[in-house]
Motif scaffolding. Structure first.
Motif: not given
Ligand code: SF4
Length: 201
Positions: A52, A152, A156
């Protein structure tokens, strides 16, 4: 290079001066292998960014650079065969950036490895503590300056059904995340709490 006597400074004076001096040394080191510091930073970013975040705008956000500057950097890296631009399979208008094999190869000679080499005489526990302190300073400055706090998945709040060692699902996109995804930095990252952050920058 002149060495200042930091012992004569207060801690509040010494920190900014040392960070600034290190930053200048790191900048100078990166005019190597025919690349400049911005180009090295872009390569490092693409090595760490998740699916992303591999876009010119996310890169500009992470590097604190303008989109115009990043665009010029990417044009130079593409002309050297180190980066390629692909169309996003889900949105043909969007660009996905990726390192080429040559881009990955040149990163094995990253001049910033000299900084790590300079720390090797410091005991491991102190190095880890120093890295935590530097990460904390960086996070604090990002918050104060309204910069995106890349991080990371393991740290998150959007990670569902997972942990930093296994797999999970992204609560923002609903996409499944493999173990390798969990170690990559993300523009949509949002920390679980102020003190739960990892060494991702
Ligand atoms: S969990 Fe958080 S850090 Fe991981 S891809 Fe989704 S938004 Fe991004």
């Amino acid at each position: 290079m002149r060495v200042l006597s930091y012992a004569l400074m207060t801690i509040s004076d010494a920190f900014p001066v040392l960070v600034n001096r290190l930053s200048r040394v790191a900048h100078a080191l990166q005019f190597s292998h025919g690349l400049n510091p911005a180009q090295w930073e872009a390569l490092r970013y693409l090595e760490k960014a998740n699916r992303y975040s591999a876009s010119p705008s996310a890169m500009a956000d992470y590097l604190g650079a303008t989109k115009g500057t990043v665009s010029q950097t990417l044009i130079a890296l593409e002309s050297k065969g180190l980066v390629r631009r692909d169309r996003c399979p889900n949105d043909r208008r969007a660009i996905v950036l990726a390192l080429t094999d040559a881009g990955r190869e040149i990163l094995t000679q990253d001049p910033l490895c000299q900084i790590y080499a300079a720390t090797e005489k410091v005991p491991k526990a102190e190095r880890e503590q120093l890295a935590e302190v530097m990460k904390s300073i960086l996070d604090d400055l990002c918050v104060r300056n309204n910069s995106s706090q890349f991080g990371v998945c393991g740290d998150c709040c959007h990670l569902d059904d997972g942990d930093c060692a296994g797999s999970g699902t992204c609560g923002v996109t609903g996409d499944p995340l493999e173990a390798s995804d969990l170690k990559r930095i993300c523009i949509d990252f949002s920390p679980c709490s102020d003190d739960e952050v990892s060494l991702s920058k």
